[in-house]
Write a protein that holds these residues in place. Structure first.
Motif, PDB file in Angstrom:
ATOM      1  N   TYR A 464       0.831  -1.210   0.000  1.00 51.35           N
ATOM      2  CA  TYR A 464       0.000   0.000   0.000  1.00 51.35           C
ATOM      3  C   TYR A 464       0.863   1.257   0.000  1.00 51.35           C
ATOM      4  O   TYR A 464       0.449   2.295  -0.541  1.00 51.35           O
ATOM      5  CB  TYR A 464      -0.958  -0.018   1.183  1.00 51.35           C
ATOM      6  CG  TYR A 464      -2.209  -0.796   0.892  1.00 51.35           C
ATOM      7  CD1 TYR A 464      -3.183  -0.289   0.046  1.00 51.35           C
ATOM      8  CD2 TYR A 464      -2.410  -2.057   1.431  1.00 51.35           C
ATOM      9  CE1 TYR A 464      -4.327  -1.006  -0.255  1.00 51.35           C
ATOM     10  CE2 TYR A 464      -3.550  -2.794   1.142  1.00 51.35           C
ATOM     11  CZ  TYR A 464      -4.504  -2.262   0.297  1.00 51.35           C
ATOM     12  OH  TYR A 464      -5.621  -2.974  -0.003  1.00 51.35           O
ATOM     13  N   LYS A 467       1.598   1.870  -3.547  1.00 51.32           N
ATOM     14  CA  LYS A 467       0.451   2.472  -4.227  1.00 51.32           C
ATOM     15  C   LYS A 467       0.352   3.965  -3.910  1.00 51.32           C
ATOM     16  O   LYS A 467       0.088   4.793  -4.784  1.00 51.32           O
ATOM     17  CB  LYS A 467      -0.832   1.753  -3.813  1.00 51.32           C
ATOM     18  CG  LYS A 467      -1.047   0.411  -4.493  1.00 51.32           C
ATOM     19  CD  LYS A 467      -2.403  -0.161  -4.150  1.00 51.32           C
ATOM     20  CE  LYS A 467      -2.666  -1.430  -4.935  1.00 51.32           C
ATOM     21  NZ  LYS A 467      -2.782  -1.179  -6.391  1.00 51.32           N
ATOM     22  N   ARG A 468       0.560   4.308  -2.630  1.00 45.53           N
ATOM     23  CA  ARG A 468       0.434   5.713  -2.240  1.00 45.53           C
ATOM     24  C   ARG A 468       1.497   6.579  -2.892  1.00 45.53           C
ATOM     25  O   ARG A 468       1.287   7.762  -3.137  1.00 45.53           O
ATOM     26  CB  ARG A 468       0.514   5.851  -0.717  1.00 45.53           C
ATOM     27  CG  ARG A 468      -0.719   5.393   0.027  1.00 45.53           C
ATOM     28  CD  ARG A 468      -0.687   5.886   1.468  1.00 45.53           C
ATOM     29  NE  ARG A 468       0.474   5.413   2.191  1.00 45.53           N
ATOM     30  CZ  ARG A 468       0.519   4.284   2.895  1.00 45.53           C
ATOM     31  NH1 ARG A 468      -0.547   3.509   2.960  1.00 45.53           N
ATOM     32  NH2 ARG A 468       1.605   3.924   3.533  1.00 45.53           N
ATOM     33  N   SER A 469       2.653   5.988  -3.160  1.00 50.43           N
ATOM     34  CA  SER A 469       3.766   6.790  -3.684  1.00 50.43           C
ATOM     35  C   SER A 469       3.853   6.756  -5.205  1.00 50.43           C
ATOM     36  O   SER A 469       4.903   7.059  -5.766  1.00 50.43           O
ATOM     37  CB  SER A 469       5.084   6.300  -3.076  1.00 50.43           C
ATOM     38  OG  SER A 469       5.295   4.928  -3.377  1.00 50.43           O
ATOM     39  N   THR A 483       1.337   0.576   8.910  1.00 45.36           N
ATOM     40  CA  THR A 483       0.161   1.449   8.970  1.00 45.36           C
ATOM     41  C   THR A 483      -0.481   1.441  10.344  1.00 45.36           C
ATOM     42  O   THR A 483      -0.826   2.488  10.901  1.00 45.36           O
ATOM     43  CB  THR A 483      -0.865   1.015   7.907  1.00 45.36           C
ATOM     44  OG1 THR A 483      -0.239   1.053   6.628  1.00 45.36           O
ATOM     45  CG2 THR A 483      -2.067   1.933   7.920  1.00 45.36           C
ATOM     46  N   ASP A 538      -1.611  11.885   4.498  1.00 44.70           N
ATOM     47  CA  ASP A 538      -2.132  10.829   3.624  1.00 44.70           C
ATOM     48  C   ASP A 538      -2.424   9.561   4.420  1.00 44.70           C
ATOM     49  O   ASP A 538      -3.458   8.908   4.229  1.00 44.70           O
ATOM     50  CB  ASP A 538      -1.137  10.525   2.505  1.00 44.70           C
ATOM     51  CG  ASP A 538      -1.107  11.610   1.444  1.00 44.70           C
ATOM     52  OD1 ASP A 538      -2.036  12.440   1.443  1.00 44.70           O
ATOM     53  OD2 ASP A 538      -0.166  11.624   0.634  1.00 44.70           O
ATOM     54  N   GLU A 542      -6.022   7.666   5.200  1.00 48.27           N
ATOM     55  CA  GLU A 542      -6.240   6.246   4.922  1.00 48.27           C
ATOM     56  C   GLU A 542      -6.771   5.499   6.142  1.00 48.27           C
ATOM     57  O   GLU A 542      -7.643   4.646   6.028  1.00 48.27           O
ATOM     58  CB  GLU A 542      -4.923   5.623   4.438  1.00 48.27           C
ATOM     59  CG  GLU A 542      -5.013   4.134   4.135  1.00 48.27           C
ATOM     60  CD  GLU A 542      -3.670   3.567   3.728  1.00 48.27           C
ATOM     61  OE1 GLU A 542      -3.406   2.392   4.037  1.00 48.27           O
ATOM     62  OE2 GLU A 542      -2.875   4.297   3.101  1.00 48.27           O
TER      63      GLU A 542
END
Length: 745
Positions: A464, A467-469, A483, A538, A542
């Motif tokens: 994840y 994906k965020r980056s 997380t 961010d 999430e």
């Protein structure tokens, strides 16, 4: 423990050196057993009294403890026989006591807790155990029991007892084979106990077969006595190992069944080999031909069954669409990896792969196109991974690769990069060219991953993060990507007042006299220093931590601004803009929360401006519109932040109660040097004016940019040219001494 083992090792020394007469060897043998058996019984009692022991396991150890105590009594009785002449030499009291211990061992092994099994699995395992015992029974009947029964002139007591010994050994074989096939939860302990029982059966059988078949008697100090001694020490090790365990071990090992599944076939081969040996003196007709045919038929049936089992196994662990392994086998491989302790120079890793932009392919072109992409992904994965690696599909568009025995962490990163590159290859489906990419999370097995759940959680966090980056690449797990841990850390930051609010003035470009500031959150991290919003917002969005963070920022900004208004009458007209996250907007109690904060701090509602992201403005539901209208009716201004960075939906600017449009800094950069950029920025200003919205230009860094904005009709602006974000005390001094102009909602 090791001291008693050293005493027992004198039996091995005696066997190697051949020291002493038979009486001396027997005396040494009895003396050497006392410390080991006594210590085994003492430790067994401590296991029974161990806190937190499962009820089923405690019952098993109680039965085993009875056998341990019986062995102490048996060896003590055998030792006493040296000093009490005239007692029967065989079967002696010690023989009877020792024999009574065996049923308790059998019962203890059979009731030992194991992993959960279905009824059909238990039936199959029971049949496998009986096949093995039947094969062993045939061998013992031919080699031991049959000849013993036919011994001429044997004493009845001796005959009965001698026949009972192999029968009891058969019970032992049934017990530990059944337990091994059932894959116990405490493998190491059961393995030691089973090894102890196996050595005893081998020694017993060897001793008896040598006597009845070859008329050979093993004297004390010979090698069967060494096996009996080794078996006693393994029992001690098993009890000691269990005493050291805090729980029921490391869980069920799925590979155990595969390694022991050959035992029933070995038992069948033993039985037929024995029958062939017995029939060797018979003529080919009729017995020889029938034996040959039976062996061939049975061998073919076994071969067919083994093939069917392999095929069933393959179907059970294979994903039918891609041909890769499925979630079940990936879980087995991960359990094997995490069961092994980490070793220097030998690394294991898991790659968690999630396809990017796969859902639009399914939605736009149908599931057949999606299936074609998944099959192409599987082919690419097979081409990249090593022969010993395991690739599988977990479900949907999510895949995993288990990488055992890596020479270095860089090897896993190299495989991950090759997968990223391979999965960028377009897929041809009919007339379509379908493109996907993959985000990959890499996690290594180390001291923090004691089970596969933790290892997969680490890989998931890394995936994840990829994906965020930006997607289409891989990330390696580290603590910064955890997380859950970071979410908990963020929530603690709110509770511990680690957050601070900085304020940036908003300037009237035409020299107005009203003042306004935008509240911006910072995290005063105890170890990493002052963190900007980009380092944590961010993640907060999430995980949902942005909700308590947003409430805290709104309360603190209103509290400080209310204080400034009370201390400085000239700041009565001060406006404060505060960002409102998308998660906050969908909260049912949003209006009540804001109303409570305003009542608590005393800050007037008509001096508050809430800044929304375009994602909220573009996808409003009825409840969101209702909440925003209620806030607007309270006098609160509504601003669209970073306008133009998403997908514009101009109709919502009229539908929603928006009062302010904040033009993103990307429209401001270059307006003083690029006519095209100037024209676009001017169009945005004219658009806002057409909707009767106030415009605030963000990111103004030069006087020329400010002049251009005034020229095109933009009234308000903020940026480093006027003032950087600063703490409350500094911005108060700035407002009092210089003054700034504001947005009027």
């Amino acid at each position: 423990m090791w001291g008693s083992g050293a005493v027992l090792a004198t039996i091995l020394v005696q066997y190697v050196t051949g020291w002493g007469s038979d009486d001396q060897a027997k005396l040494l043998n009895d003396v050497a057993y006392i410390p080991v058996t006594l210590l085994t019984a003492v430790l067994g009692w401590r296991v029974i009294r161990k806190n937190g022991l499962d009820r089923r396991e405690r019952r098993a150890w109680i039965l085993l403890e009875v056998s341990f105590v019986a062995q102490v009594v048996a060896h003590a009785a055998s030792l006493a026989q040296h000093y009490l002449p005239g007692l029967p030499s065989y079967p002696a009291l010690s023989d009877y006591v020792y024999s009574t211990a065996i049923p308790f061992v059998v019962a203890g092994l059979l009731v030992m807790p194991v992993g959960q099994r279905s009824g059909s699995e238990r039936l199959k395992l029971g049949i496998d155990s009986l096949i093995i015992v039947a094969g062993a029974c045939m061998a013992l009947w031919y080699l031991e029991i049959g000849p013993l029964v036919q011994m001429p002139g044997a004493d009845l007591e001796v005959l009965v007892f001698s026949t009972a010994v192999p029968v009891l050994d058969l019970l032992l074989v049934f017990a530990f084979i059944t337990l091994l096939l059932r894959r116990p939860e405490i493998d190491s302990v059961i393995g030691l106990l089973s090894g102890s029982m196996a050595l005893k059966v081998i020694a017993d059988s060897t001793f008896t077969i040598a006597y009845v078949q070859f008329d050979t008697y093993f004297r004390p100090g010979s090698w069967p006595y060494v096996l009996w001694a080794a078996g006693a020490f393994l029992s001690l090790l098993a009890v000691h190992r269990r005493l050291q365990h805090d729980g029921l071990g490391q869980g069920v090992h799925q590979g155990r069944r595969g390694r022991l599944g050959w035992l029933p076939y070995g038992a069948v081969a033993l039985a037929y080999g024995l029958m062939t040996f017995v029939a060797r003196e018979q003529t080919f007709y009729p017995l020889g031909g029938m034996m040959f045919g039976a062996v061939v038929l049975t061998s073919l049936v076994i071969a067919r069954q083994m093939y069917a089992q392999r095929e069933n196994r393959r179907l059970a662990v294979t994903d039918p669409l891609t041909g890769l392994y499925n979630r079940a086998l990936i879980a087995e491989r991960l359990a094997e990896v995490t069961h092994q302790p980490p070793r220097k120079g030998r690394y294991s890793a898991v790659l968690l792969i999630d396809l990017d932009r796969f859902k639009p392919i399914n939605d736009a072109y149908g599931h057949e196109a999606g299936d074609a992409v998944l099959r192409a992904v599987a082919a690419a994965m097979r081409a990249v991974i090593r022969s010993g690696d395991t690739a599988g599909r977990l479900g949907g568009d999510e895949f995993a690769v288990v990488l055992p025995a890596l020479p270095s962490p860089a090897a896993a990163e190299g495989i991950a990069q090759r997968l990223v590159d391979a999965l960028r290859t377009p897929v041809i489906f009919g007339d379509l060219v379908l493109s996907v990419e993959a985000s990959i999370g890499v996690a290594f097995h180390d001291e923090t991953t004691t089970d596969m759940t933790q290892l997969m959680a680490h890989a998931d966090a890394a995936m994840y993060a990829a994906k965020r980056s930006g997607r289409g690449h891989f990330r390696v797990y580290n603590l910064e990507l955890d997380t859950q841990a970071r979410d908990a850390e963020l929530r603690r930051a709110v509770e511990n007042d680690e957050l601070v609010v900085h304020f940036q003035p908003v300037v009237d470009l035409h020299g107005g006299d009203r003042t306004a500031v935008e509240a911006l959150v910072r995290w005063n991290h105890p170890t990493r220093g002052l963190l900007m919003p980009g380092a944590f917002i961010d993640l907060a969005e999430e995980t949902g931590a942005v909700i308590p963070i947003g409430e805290w920022v709104l309360r603190d900004a209103c509290r400080q601004a209310a204080g400034w208004r009370a201390e400085h009458p000239g700041l009565d007209e001060l406006y404060v803009s505060v960002n409102l996250s998308a998660r906050q907007v969908v909260q049912a109690d949003l209006v009540a929360t804001i109303r409570d904060i305003l009542d608590e701090t005393g800050f007037p509602a008509d001096r508050l401006v809430l800044e929304l992201t375009e994602s909220v403005v573009l996808q409003p539901d009825d409840q969101t519109v209702e909440r925003l209208n209620t806030l607007r009716e309270m006098g609160i201004g509504i601003s669209v932040d970073d306008f133009g960075t998403g997908y514009a939906a101009l109709s919502y600017l009229r539908t929603l109660p928006v009062t302010v449009l904040k033009m993103d800094r990307s429209f401001v950069t270059g307006i003083d040097t690029d006519p095209g950029t100037y024209a676009v920025a001017e169009a945005v200003v004219r658009l806002a004016q057409a909707y009767q919205l106030y415009v605030v230009a963000e990111g103004i860094e030069t006087a020329e940019q400010a002049r251009c904005l005034v020229e095109m009709g933009c009234t308000y602006g903020q940026g480093y040219y006027f003032a950087r974000p600063m703490p409350g005390s500094a911005v108060l001094e700035h407002l009092v001494t210089r003054g700034s102009a504001t947005v009027t909602p």
